[in-house]
Write a protein that holds these residues in place. Structure first.
Motif, PDB file in Angstrom:
ATOM      1  N   UNK A   1       0.844  -1.195   0.000  1.00 18.49           N
ATOM      2  CA  UNK A   1       0.000   0.000   0.000  1.00 18.49           C
ATOM      3  C   UNK A   1       0.877   1.242   0.000  1.00 18.49           C
ATOM      4  N   UNK A   2       0.260   2.373  -0.378  1.00 18.31           N
ATOM      5  CA  UNK A   2       1.000   3.618  -0.323  1.00 18.31           C
ATOM      6  C   UNK A   2       1.367   3.953   1.102  1.00 18.31           C
TER       7      UNK A   2
ATOM      8  N   UNK B   1      -1.795   4.321 -10.216  1.00 18.20           N
ATOM      9  CA  UNK B   1      -1.578   2.890 -10.427  1.00 18.20           C
ATOM     10  C   UNK B   1      -2.239   2.067  -9.321  1.00 18.20           C
ATOM     11  N   UNK B   2      -2.042   2.470  -8.075  1.00 14.46           N
ATOM     12  CA  UNK B   2      -2.584   1.706  -6.940  1.00 14.46           C
ATOM     13  C   UNK B   2      -4.102   1.758  -6.897  1.00 14.46           C
ATOM     14  N   UNK B   3      -4.664   2.918  -7.209  1.00 13.63           N
ATOM     15  CA  UNK B   3      -6.119   3.094  -7.136  1.00 13.63           C
ATOM     16  C   UNK B   3      -6.838   2.223  -8.146  1.00 13.63           C
ATOM     17  N   UNK B   4      -6.173   1.894  -9.263  1.00 15.45           N
ATOM     18  CA  UNK B   4      -6.796   1.094 -10.319  1.00 15.45           C
ATOM     19  C   UNK B   4      -6.486  -0.392 -10.172  1.00 15.45           C
ATOM     20  N   UNK B   5      -5.770  -0.760  -9.091  1.00 13.73           N
ATOM     21  CA  UNK B   5      -5.437  -2.166  -8.855  1.00 13.73           C
ATOM     22  C   UNK B   5      -4.757  -2.800 -10.077  1.00 13.73           C
TER      23      UNK B   5
ATOM     24  N   UNK C   1       1.434 -15.489 -12.959  1.00 13.64           N
ATOM     25  CA  UNK C   1       0.503 -16.565 -12.643  1.00 13.64           C
ATOM     26  C   UNK C   1      -0.475 -16.175 -11.545  1.00 13.64           C
ATOM     27  N   UNK C   2       0.030 -15.456 -10.547  1.00 10.49           N
ATOM     28  CA  UNK C   2      -0.795 -15.073  -9.403  1.00 10.49           C
ATOM     29  C   UNK C   2      -1.566 -13.778  -9.623  1.00 10.49           C
ATOM     30  N   UNK C   3      -1.376 -13.168 -10.809  1.00  6.15           N
ATOM     31  CA  UNK C   3      -2.032 -11.883 -11.117  1.00  6.15           C
ATOM     32  C   UNK C   3      -1.765 -10.873  -9.999  1.00  6.15           C
ATOM     33  N   UNK C   4      -0.497 -10.728  -9.694  1.00  2.00           N
ATOM     34  CA  UNK C   4      -0.007  -9.892  -8.592  1.00  2.00           C
ATOM     35  C   UNK C   4      -0.377  -8.420  -8.789  1.00  2.00           C
ATOM     36  N   UNK C   5      -1.079  -7.845  -7.802  1.00  2.16           N
ATOM     37  CA  UNK C   5      -1.442  -6.427  -7.827  1.00  2.16           C
ATOM     38  C   UNK C   5      -0.287  -5.607  -7.249  1.00  2.16           C
ATOM     39  N   UNK C   6       0.151  -4.608  -7.979  1.00  2.00           N
ATOM     40  CA  UNK C   6       1.283  -3.797  -7.503  1.00  2.00           C
ATOM     41  C   UNK C   6       0.781  -2.691  -6.577  1.00  2.00           C
ATOM     42  N   UNK C   7       1.406  -2.583  -5.430  1.00  2.00           N
ATOM     43  CA  UNK C   7       1.157  -1.526  -4.458  1.00  2.00           C
ATOM     44  C   UNK C   7       2.524  -1.064  -3.972  1.00  2.00           C
ATOM     45  N   UNK C   8       2.935   0.122  -4.344  1.00  7.60           N
ATOM     46  CA  UNK C   8       4.274   0.555  -3.971  1.00  7.60           C
ATOM     47  C   UNK C   8       4.318   2.064  -3.788  1.00  7.60           C
ATOM     48  N   UNK C   9       4.981   2.482  -2.724  1.00  4.40           N
ATOM     49  CA  UNK C   9       5.132   3.889  -2.386  1.00  4.40           C
ATOM     50  C   UNK C   9       6.282   4.499  -3.163  1.00  4.40           C
ATOM     51  N   UNK C  10       6.058   5.673  -3.737  1.00  5.10           N
ATOM     52  CA  UNK C  10       7.128   6.305  -4.499  1.00  5.10           C
ATOM     53  C   UNK C  10       8.301   6.671  -3.602  1.00  5.10           C
TER      54      UNK C  10
ATOM     55  N   UNK D   1      -2.994   9.488 -20.409  1.00  5.57           N
ATOM     56  CA  UNK D   1      -2.911   8.465 -21.453  1.00  5.57           C
ATOM     57  C   UNK D   1      -2.544   7.090 -20.889  1.00  5.57           C
ATOM     58  N   UNK D   2      -2.373   7.019 -19.578  1.00  3.26           N
ATOM     59  CA  UNK D   2      -2.065   5.774 -18.880  1.00  3.26           C
ATOM     60  C   UNK D   2      -0.850   5.090 -19.499  1.00  3.26           C
ATOM     61  N   UNK D   3       0.210   5.878 -19.641  1.00  2.00           N
ATOM     62  CA  UNK D   3       1.428   5.369 -20.259  1.00  2.00           C
ATOM     63  C   UNK D   3       2.176   4.377 -19.372  1.00  2.00           C
ATOM     64  N   UNK D   4       1.677   4.169 -18.167  1.00  2.00           N
ATOM     65  CA  UNK D   4       2.288   3.181 -17.276  1.00  2.00           C
ATOM     66  C   UNK D   4       1.815   1.762 -17.591  1.00  2.00           C
ATOM     67  N   UNK D   5       0.916   1.618 -18.580  1.00  2.52           N
ATOM     68  CA  UNK D   5       0.404   0.301 -18.942  1.00  2.52           C
ATOM     69  C   UNK D   5       1.181  -0.280 -20.107  1.00  2.52           C
ATOM     70  N   UNK D   6       1.331  -1.597 -20.117  1.00  2.00           N
ATOM     71  CA  UNK D   6       2.143  -2.275 -21.131  1.00  2.00           C
ATOM     72  C   UNK D   6       1.575  -2.104 -22.528  1.00  2.00           C
TER      73      UNK D   6
END
Length: 231
Positions: free
Chosen positions: A1-2, A75-79, A124-133, A221-226
């Motif tokens: 979490x943040x 990123x975190x808010x959109x899971x 495989x686990x569909x890992x949700x990223x939660x990371x503080x800047x 533009x959500x440029x953080x997405x692959x």
């Protein structure tokens, strides 16, 4: 979490970030109006001029810090899952994850095996990223154009190369010299005329306005997405 200690009381809207920037910028403009009108002794005026470098650097660091907070919140808010991140953020997140898990002193062969393992595991686990800047990238006292470009490589954005950058480096160096006591306030700006300070201020503000436009496009533009990173 943040991490709450790194958060700011945002409305989580980019307009709030820009409003904060404009408020700080306007305060600096008022300070310059004060400098231009004040009548005082030479030593006091030198000290007042040197204070400009603290004000400008605070504007730089708070703008970059707040923008990174907003990126991480978006990123975190959109899971967002690990496999949905852009390739450069996947790489940066993996470095962050391994470091936080204590894998700091492994050799390159071991590191590659760990990266391959966790990359497959996260997918495989569909890992949700939660990371503080605040733990993801270090910026305190270190923001210049080179650092902004390094941050851009981590997140996947690029600044306009046409924007002048020497003034940003100069402001950082002057601020750090003052902050570390390497130079006195009266010495710092003794050879800098008020007109030159105006020019430095305008260049730094212009650089940050360009930076904010870059970050606004990156988030919108959500440029953080692959699927959108163009890699």
């Amino acid at each position: 979490m943040l991490n709450k200690q790194n958060t700011v009381a945002f409305s989580h809207d980019f307009s709030d970030l820009r409003e904060r920037f404009e408020m700080q910028r306007d305060s600096i403009e008022k300070y310059f109006e004060f400098l231009n009108s004040i009548v005082t002794n030479v030593k006091t005026f030198k000290i007042l001029k040197s204070t400009v470098f603290l004000l400008l650097y605070n504007l730089v660091e708070s703008t970059v810090s707040n923008s990174l907070y907003l990126i991480h919140w978006s990123i975190s808010e959109k899971n967002i899952r690990y496999d949905q991140l852009s390739h450069c953020l996947q790489k940066s997140y993996m470095e962050y994850f391994l470091k936080n898990q204590g894998f700091k002193n492994v050799n390159e062969i071991q590191k590659k095996k760990l990266i391959d393992f966790f990359d497959q595991y996260f997918r495989l686990e569909k890992h949700i990223v939660q990371f503080s800047y605040g733990n993801f990238v270090s910026i305190s006292g270190n923001i210049d154009n080179k650092k902004v470009n390094e941050i851009g490589e981590i997140y996947g954005f690029k600044m306009d190369r046409g924007r002048r950058e020497e003034e940003l480096l100069f402001v950082k160096e002057m601020r750090n010299s003052l902050g570390h006591g390497n130079i006195s306030f009266s010495e710092c700006s003794k050879d800098i005329v008020i007109g030159e300070l105006f020019r430095i201020k305008n260049e730094v503000v212009g650089y940050l306005e360009c930076y904010l436009n870059t970050i606004e496009n990156y988030i919108n533009e959500r440029r953080y997405l692959v699927c959108l990173d163009g890699e």
